[in-house]
Structures are given as C-alpha cells and as structure tokens.
Design a protein around this motif. Structure first.
Motif, short mmCIF file in Angstrom:
data_model
loop_
_atom_site.label_atom_id
_atom_site.label_comp_id
_atom_site.label_asym_id
_atom_site.label_seq_id
_atom_site.Cartn_x
_atom_site.Cartn_y
_atom_site.Cartn_z
N LYS A 176 -51.83 84.10 44.89
CA LYS A 176 -50.49 83.81 45.40
C LYS A 176 -50.51 83.46 46.89
CE LYS A 176 -47.65 86.69 42.32
NZ LYS A 176 -46.64 87.79 42.29
N VAL A 177 -51.51 83.98 47.62
CA VAL A 177 -51.56 83.80 49.07
C VAL A 177 -52.93 83.23 49.44
CG1 VAL A 177 -51.27 84.87 51.33
CG2 VAL A 177 -50.04 85.79 49.36
N LEU A 178 -52.90 82.10 50.18
CA LEU A 178 -54.13 81.46 50.63
C LEU A 178 -54.24 81.59 52.14
CD1 LEU A 178 -53.51 80.17 47.82
CD2 LEU A 178 -54.41 78.02 48.72
N PHE A 179 -55.33 82.19 52.60
CA PHE A 179 -55.65 82.23 54.02
C PHE A 179 -56.77 81.23 54.26
CE2 PHE A 179 -54.03 86.51 53.03
CZ PHE A 179 -52.99 86.60 53.95
N LEU A 180 -56.48 80.19 55.02
CA LEU A 180 -57.44 79.11 55.21
C LEU A 180 -57.83 79.04 56.68
CD1 LEU A 180 -55.64 76.35 53.08
CD2 LEU A 180 -57.21 78.13 52.31
N ASP A 181 -59.10 79.27 56.96
CA ASP A 181 -59.61 79.25 58.33
C ASP A 181 -60.49 78.03 58.51
OD1 ASP A 181 -60.15 79.97 60.91
OD2 ASP A 181 -61.48 81.62 60.43
N GLU A 182 -59.96 76.99 59.12
CA GLU A 182 -60.67 75.74 59.36
C GLU A 182 -61.25 75.15 58.06
OE1 GLU A 182 -60.62 74.34 62.24
OE2 GLU A 182 -60.15 75.95 63.63
N PRO A 183 -60.44 74.89 57.05
CA PRO A 183 -60.98 74.40 55.77
C PRO A 183 -61.53 73.00 55.82
CG PRO A 183 -58.58 74.32 55.73
CD PRO A 183 -58.97 75.02 57.00
N THR A 184 -61.17 72.19 56.84
CA THR A 184 -61.67 70.82 56.92
C THR A 184 -62.71 70.66 58.03
OG1 THR A 184 -59.86 70.18 58.40
CG2 THR A 184 -59.50 69.87 56.05
N LEU A 185 -63.24 71.78 58.52
CA LEU A 185 -64.19 71.75 59.62
C LEU A 185 -65.42 70.92 59.26
CD1 LEU A 185 -64.87 72.86 62.46
CD2 LEU A 185 -66.05 74.75 61.32
N GLY A 186 -65.73 69.92 60.09
CA GLY A 186 -66.94 69.13 59.90
C GLY A 186 -66.84 68.03 58.87
N LEU A 187 -65.71 67.92 58.17
CA LEU A 187 -65.58 66.91 57.13
C LEU A 187 -65.22 65.56 57.75
CD1 LEU A 187 -63.56 68.82 54.38
CD2 LEU A 187 -66.03 68.77 54.76
N ASP A 188 -65.61 64.47 57.04
CA ASP A 188 -65.21 63.16 57.53
C ASP A 188 -63.73 62.92 57.22
OD1 ASP A 188 -64.91 62.22 54.85
OD2 ASP A 188 -67.02 61.66 54.76
N VAL A 189 -63.21 61.81 57.71
CA VAL A 189 -61.77 61.56 57.62
C VAL A 189 -61.30 61.51 56.16
CG1 VAL A 189 -59.96 59.87 58.11
CG2 VAL A 189 -61.70 60.36 59.84
N ASN A 190 -62.07 60.86 55.30
CA ASN A 190 -61.67 60.75 53.89
C ASN A 190 -61.65 62.11 53.22
OD1 ASN A 190 -61.38 57.97 54.04
ND2 ASN A 190 -63.51 57.57 53.46
N ALA A 191 -62.66 62.94 53.49
CA ALA A 191 -62.72 64.27 52.89
C ALA A 191 -61.59 65.15 53.41
CB ALA A 191 -64.07 64.92 53.17
N GLN A 192 -61.28 65.03 54.70
CA GLN A 192 -60.16 65.79 55.26
C GLN A 192 -58.85 65.42 54.56
OE1 GLN A 192 -59.84 65.45 59.53
NE2 GLN A 192 -62.04 65.78 59.82
N THR A 193 -58.64 64.13 54.37
CA THR A 193 -57.42 63.66 53.70
C THR A 193 -57.34 64.19 52.27
OG1 THR A 193 -57.41 61.66 55.06
CG2 THR A 193 -56.10 61.62 53.03
#
Length: 328
Positions: A176-193
C-alpha cells in the motif's frame, strides 16, 4: 485518516570524538567521549492514502534517515510515527506486507540467476499462491515492458532493465505504501521516463501511496503535486510544488521582440519593469508575478510588438536556491 503520520520525529546519532596523536588514541581507547549529531530535527507531516509526495533535500539533509525510520530500519530517538496504522520499528509481519522500500542501485535480485527465480523466492516469502504469483508477475511485467528479460540472468540485463526487475520484485506483494529513494539514479533518459510512467500508472491502478526522493527534478515534476523540503534535518516546506515556485521564485521573465519600425528608448523601457537586456529589437524584462498581467497589457497596448514570451525560472534553480538558503 492519514496513511503516514509523523509528529516531532527526531534522530540523534552519538559520534565518538578522538583527538590526534598517541595521547588522543589512548584516551579514545580507555575513555571515549561523544558528541551528538541531530540528523532529523522535530519533523512533522502527514500523507493521505493515494498521494504521491516528493521528498527533497540536499545530500546529508536527513531524507534517507527519515525513510529508514518510516520503514522501521532504524529506531527514532523521539517522536511519533505511524505507517498504515503500524509503528514501523516494531517490524511486524503485517506491517512489512503493506510497505516496500526501493533504493536506487541497491539490488535484491540474485546476480547469476534469472530474475524470475528471485521473484519466486519473494513470492514464497510473502506466501503468494502460484496463481497469484503468475498473475502479478504477468501484470507488472507488462506494465514495465520487461516480459522477455525475466528469464535472463540478472548480470546480463542493462541497468534500466535491472531497475525494472528490482521494482517488480519490490512490488510483487502489492504494498500500500511505496518508499522510493532515488529510483532512477544512474538511468538514462529513456529508462527514467519508463520508470516514471510505470509509477504513475501503478499509483492510478492500485491507489498506492508514494513517498519519493530524487535528485532528478523531472521525477518530481512528472509525479508529484506536493513536496516536502528538508534541510539540515529540519522540514522547511510542506505544500504544493507550484506553491514553492510561487513563494521562492516571485519573478517571471518576459522576452519581447519589437517591430523593426519601433523606435526603442531604453529609458522608456525601464518604466515597464526591470530591464535585463536590450539587443537590437529584442528586450528581456524581469517582472514580479503579481504585476505580470498589468505589465503585459501595457506592453501590448503601447508598443509595436512582434512576439512576446513569458517563462518561469527552471525548477532546478528554484530548488537549488532553497537548499542554499535553507529557508522558504
């Protein structure tokens, strides 16, 4: 009722103090002295079910320490914390079924095995039946566009594919609750999107509550209407992202291109606002937000204008300014 309720949360770390030299070493060995470092200072906020909230702050501000207290990884020094009606530091099984913590580039998948094998282990940990396992893996894999990669060894996946697989593993029990700490760290632009799109869809489909930290402001602007800003352990802002921009960036930039037949007098232009530049037939003004409509109307009614553009300062600049001053 808030699904996350934090009142006067505080975390203090005792740190040993050691003087230089042999004498300092001996004193440190036989009789240590400590000083207290207050990592989180009397932080209070609440989050309603289904909200997606950005948690912003410079390195060392206390973001990760706060997340660790909210997930029960560390015990607060004082204050009240409630997540999904549980006290996190008690680490009850029912509580752990309702939350997940995803930290960028911290992996739980076994490196040499296909991701699907690690997912089966997670399913056993959370007591999922084979039917539930297949249904949830299929649904999440389709949302993440990672169906074909789950049977490959994790070490052969790209960083973006690995992050997607990690996210699938963390969400397999449908928390029910998501704690996300830098989930897109180091990813390229497409992966971040792709990760942002998935999180948006997951929130809409399951009504999950998300507390997100990121240094990529595109993550925050794409997912969060509300932000919390922490600086040196203290919460200095809690409100709408647009409100932060309005409060800390009260100016707008107006770029004007005049008709070439227009006679341009710099002294006259100064009466319209703070003239930043004048080059040929183009001028740039800095105007207070509450005077914007009046100023634009005057410009259009009194001058021959070919083009007019209004821009806001980049959000990265605004947030950097907040961090630099430590106040809002």
């Amino acid at each position: 009722m808030p699904i996350i309720d934090v009142q006067n949360l505080r975390k203090v770390y005792p740190v040993a103090v050691k003087e230089a030299g042999m004498k300092g070493t001996l004193q440190h060995f036989f009789r240590r002295t400590y000083r207290n470092i207050e990592a989180v200072k009397q932080v209070s906020f609440s989050i309603e079910p289904g909200e997606v909230v950005g948690f912003l702050g410079p390195n060392g501000a206390g973001k990760t320490t706060t997340l660790k207290m909210l997930t029960g990884l560390i015990h607060p020094s004082s204050g009240h914390v409630s997540v999904a009606d549980y006290r996190p530091f008690e680490r009850r099984n029912d509580f752990l079924q309702k939350i997940t913590l995803i930290m960028g580039q911290k992996q739980q998948l076994l490196w040499d095995l296909p991701a699907l094998d690690s997912l089966r282990i997670n399913a056993a940990v959370y007591n999922l039946s084979d039917t539930e396992f297949r249904q949830r893996v299929g649904e999440l894999a389709e949302m993440l566009s990672i169906q074909d990669q789950l049977r490959q060894p994790v070490r052969k996946l790209s960083l973006g594919e690995r992050m997607k697989a990690e996210m699938l593993a963390a969400l397999l029990h449908r928390p029910k609750v998501l704690f996300l700490d830098e989930p897109t760290l180091g990813l390229d632009v497409n992966a971040q999107t792709a990760v942002r799109t998935f999180l948006q869809e997951y929130n809409q489909r399951y009504g999950a509550t998300i507390l997100l930290t990121s240094h990529y402001m595109a993550d925050i602007t794409a997912l969060c209407d509300r932000v919390l800003v922490i600086h040196q352990g203290s919460l200095i802002y809690d409100g709408l992202l647009d409100g932060l921009l309005e409060q800390f960036a009260p100016y707008r930039e107006i770029s004007v291109e005049f008709d070439r037949t227009q006679s341009i007098d710099p002294a006259t232009l100064q009466t319209y606002g703070n003239l930043q530049s004048l080059e040929g037939c183009q001028a740039t003004f800095l105007i207070k937000s509450d005077e914007l409509t009046q100023t634009v109307t005057r410009l259009l009614n009194t001058l021959k204008i070919q083009d007019l553009t209004i821009t806001e300062p980049p959000i990265e600049d605004v947030i950097s300014q907040v961090f630099a001053t430590g106040r809002t």
